[in-house]
Design an enzyme around this catalytic site. Structure first.
Site, PDB file in Angstrom:
ATOM      1  N   GLY A   1      -1.003   2.666  16.420  1.00  0.00           N
ATOM      2  CA  GLY A   1      -0.290   2.240  15.216  1.00  0.00           C
ATOM      3  C   GLY A   1       0.048   3.414  14.324  1.00  0.00           C
TER       4      GLY A   1
ATOM      5  N   GLY B   1     -12.357  -6.243  12.907  1.00  0.00           N
ATOM      6  CA  GLY B   1     -12.226  -5.510  11.652  1.00  0.00           C
ATOM      7  C   GLY B   1     -12.940  -6.110  10.451  1.00  0.00           C
TER       8      GLY B   1
ATOM      9  CG  ASP C   1      -7.584   0.314   4.020  1.00  0.00           C
ATOM     10  OD1 ASP C   1      -8.335  -0.617   3.656  1.00  0.00           O
ATOM     11  OD2 ASP C   1      -6.338   0.230   3.987  1.00  0.00           O
TER      12      ASP C   1
ATOM     13  CE  LYS D   1      -3.774  -2.082   2.608  1.00  0.00           C
ATOM     14  NZ  LYS D   1      -4.702  -1.963   3.723  1.00  0.00           N
TER      15      LYS D   1
HETATM   16  P1  NDP Z   1       2.035  -2.292   9.002  1.00  0.00           P
HETATM   17  O1  NDP Z   1       3.048  -3.380   9.013  1.00  0.00           O
HETATM   18  O2  NDP Z   1       2.116  -1.212   7.996  1.00  0.00           O
HETATM   19  O3  NDP Z   1       2.028  -1.562  10.468  1.00  0.00           O
HETATM   20  C1  NDP Z   1       2.059  -2.332  11.640  1.00  0.00           C
HETATM   21  C2  NDP Z   1       1.850  -1.439  12.856  1.00  0.00           C
HETATM   22  O4  NDP Z   1       1.751  -2.285  14.001  1.00  0.00           O
HETATM   23  C3  NDP Z   1       2.984  -0.464  13.119  1.00  0.00           C
HETATM   24  O5  NDP Z   1       2.454   0.711  13.700  1.00  0.00           O
HETATM   25  C4  NDP Z   1       3.844  -1.238  14.132  1.00  0.00           C
HETATM   26  O6  NDP Z   1       4.612  -0.393  14.989  1.00  0.00           O
HETATM   27  C5  NDP Z   1       2.761  -1.892  14.950  1.00  0.00           C
HETATM   28  N1  NDP Z   1       3.177  -3.097  15.657  1.00  0.00           N
HETATM   29  C6  NDP Z   1       3.626  -4.257  15.118  1.00  0.00           C
HETATM   30  N2  NDP Z   1       3.859  -5.157  16.093  1.00  0.00           N
HETATM   31  C7  NDP Z   1       3.546  -4.553  17.267  1.00  0.00           C
HETATM   32  C8  NDP Z   1       3.584  -4.967  18.624  1.00  0.00           C
HETATM   33  N3  NDP Z   1       3.981  -6.198  18.955  1.00  0.00           N
HETATM   34  N4  NDP Z   1       3.178  -4.097  19.578  1.00  0.00           N
HETATM   35  C9  NDP Z   1       2.749  -2.856  19.240  1.00  0.00           C
HETATM   36  N5  NDP Z   1       2.709  -2.404  17.970  1.00  0.00           N
HETATM   37  C10 NDP Z   1       3.115  -3.240  16.996  1.00  0.00           C
HETATM   38  O7  NDP Z   1       0.619  -3.055   8.927  1.00  0.00           O
HETATM   39  P2  NDP Z   1      -0.785  -2.444   8.450  1.00  0.00           P
HETATM   40  O8  NDP Z   1      -0.877  -1.065   8.951  1.00  0.00           O
HETATM   41  O9  NDP Z   1      -0.993  -2.682   7.007  1.00  0.00           O
HETATM   42  O10 NDP Z   1      -1.804  -3.412   9.232  1.00  0.00           O
HETATM   43  C11 NDP Z   1      -1.981  -3.294  10.634  1.00  0.00           C
HETATM   44  C12 NDP Z   1      -3.135  -4.202  11.062  1.00  0.00           C
HETATM   45  O11 NDP Z   1      -4.375  -3.767  10.508  1.00  0.00           O
HETATM   46  C13 NDP Z   1      -2.945  -5.647  10.606  1.00  0.00           C
HETATM   47  O12 NDP Z   1      -3.275  -6.479  11.684  1.00  0.00           O
HETATM   48  C14 NDP Z   1      -3.944  -5.821   9.493  1.00  0.00           C
HETATM   49  O13 NDP Z   1      -4.446  -7.137   9.454  1.00  0.00           O
HETATM   50  C15 NDP Z   1      -5.050  -4.847   9.906  1.00  0.00           C
HETATM   51  N6  NDP Z   1      -5.807  -4.345   8.749  1.00  0.00           N
HETATM   52  C16 NDP Z   1      -7.146  -4.592   8.665  1.00  0.00           C
HETATM   53  C17 NDP Z   1      -7.894  -4.112   7.622  1.00  0.00           C
HETATM   54  C18 NDP Z   1      -9.355  -4.401   7.562  1.00  0.00           C
HETATM   55  O14 NDP Z   1      -9.957  -4.181   6.513  1.00  0.00           O
HETATM   56  N7  NDP Z   1      -9.951  -4.846   8.638  1.00  0.00           N
HETATM   57  C19 NDP Z   1      -7.293  -3.300   6.547  1.00  0.00           C
HETATM   58  C20 NDP Z   1      -5.868  -3.073   6.722  1.00  0.00           C
HETATM   59  C21 NDP Z   1      -5.166  -3.602   7.785  1.00  0.00           C
HETATM   60  P3  NDP Z   1       6.024   0.246  14.493  1.00  0.00           P
HETATM   61  O15 NDP Z   1       5.654   1.444  13.637  1.00  0.00           O
HETATM   62  O16 NDP Z   1       6.665   0.615  15.756  1.00  0.00           O
HETATM   63  O17 NDP Z   1       6.740  -0.819  13.721  1.00  0.00           O
END
Ligand code: NDP
Length: 314
Positions: A150, A274, A125, A89
């Site tokens: 996030g 979600g 989204d 994305k």
């Molecule tokens: P990204 O990989 O772009 O971002 C991940 C985020 O999660 C970052 O902010 C990261 O922090 C944080 N993170 C990862 N691991 C941890 C942890 N253990 N503790 C705290 N924070 C953590 O992923 P996306 O933004 O694309 O997706 C995020 C979530 O949203 C996913 O679970 C995905 O399945 C869900 N989603 C659902 C959708 C829907 O339609 N329902 C649509 C899109 C996504 P840092 O910046 O510090 O690395």
């Protein structure tokens, strides 16, 4: 060919299907439920409009290094539309033009529409989130105090939507400072006088110990971190240690109940996963490709997910 195989760049290079084709690209893509819900909606549309009989939606496993090549091939092979999921994305944002005005502040695109000379980028989204929040809690992002967890691709779309819909305040919490800083900078041009601030979880803990951190009460909590995908994950935020929230929306839909949602249920706070967001972002993408209003296909997509093979991924 089974209903929903995982296809590759090689399949794309050899593509000769004459009908209208749509695709989702991801890495990994095996978990994606998008083909299931889109093909159900297309089959339903074809029952009353023969124009949709040749429309099909396919999924492709595409490595980030191959994204540019895949987008060029999809255009050459006449695909009408593309969805992008993790990790494409944000990467694709720099490769498509023009970008829909609503998607620009998000810095991420999840939907592409074929134009004569390339792809037009959209982000559905945020629409999916706003519609799912309304459906789940009967409340609007407009006027809500939002605590968004996030700063990745999903958080970007969600944060931009909150500001565009004029939330009362936006409080961003993230694990690391770098991504948070980039998101705050991207949001600055559309802040429009709305209070926006960002803290890392450790800064929040330190602030709580000294000033109380000042998070708003009655806030809508939105989890856009991937923390919760695994059963063993700790909730990214301890709900009992902040002013009582009004509701908790977790973008994760598999597992259907994350540790954060379980904690919300224990505390008697309304929660939602979600799945509704997945449905509504998909219905909006189909509207962009087909002109059929999202409200007309969302219930078929939701029914397909509930009846289908069962959620397999995030
Ligand atoms: P990204 O990989 O772009 O971002 C991940 C985020 O999660 C970052 O902010 C990261 O922090 C944080 N993170 C990862 N691991 C941890 C942890 N253990 N503790 C705290 N924070 C953590 O992923 P996306 O933004 O694309 O997706 C995020 C979530 O949203 C996913 O679970 C995905 O399945 C869900 N989603 C659902 C959708 C829907 O339609 N329902 C649509 C899109 C996504 P840092 O910046 O510090 O690395």
């Amino acid at each position: 060919m089974s209903a929903d195989p995982v296809l590759t760049l090689a399949d794309l290079a050899n593509w000769s299907r004459p009908g209208t084709s749509l695709a989702v690209l991801g890495h990994p893509i095996g978990h994606s439920l998008s083909p299931l819900m889109h093909n159900a909606a297309l089959a339903e549309l074809a029952r009353t409009d023969a124009a949709f009989e040749a429309w099909r939606y396919f999924r492709f496993e595409i490595h980030p290094d191959d994204l540019t090549r895949a987008l060029t091939l999809l255009h050459t092979k006449n695909f009408r539309g593309v969805n992008l999921t993790v990790p494409h994305k944000i990467i694709a944002f720099g490769h498509v033009a023009p970008i829909d005005a609503a998607a620009r502040p998000a810095g991420a695109v999840n939907t592409l529409l074929r134009e004569e000379h390339g792809w037009r980028g959209f982000n559905t989204d945020g629409y999916g989130l706003a519609t799912a929040v309304r459906e789940a809690f009967g409340r609007e992002l407009t006027g809500s105090h939002v605590i968004l967890l996030g700063a990745g691709g999903a958080a970007r779309g969600g944060a931009a939507e909150c500001l565009q819909r004029r939330c009362a305040s936006l409080n961003l919490l993230n694990r690391t400072r770098d991504n948070l800083g980039r998101l705050l900078a991207a949001l600055a041009p559309i802040q429009g006088g709305i209070p926006v601030r960002g803290l890392t979880f450790s800064e929040l803990a330190a602030a709580k110990a000294t000033t109380g951190a000042d998070l708003p009460a009655e806030a809508l909590i939105i989890n856009a971190t991937s923390s919760g995908l695994l059963e063993a994950d700790e909730p990214p935020l301890e709900l009992a240690e902040i002013p009582r929230p009004a509701a908790v929306f977790d973008m994760i839909y598999n597992p259907p109940q994350t540790p954060l949602l379980r904690r919300a249920a224990d505390l008697g706070i309304p929660g939602s996963n979600g799945l509704g967001m997945l449905v509504h972002q998909g219905a909006k993408a189909l509207e962009i490709w087909s002109g059929v209003p999202a409200a007309q296909t969302a219930s078929t997509m939701a029914a397909a997910l509930h009846a289908g093979p069962g959620p397999r991924g995030g």
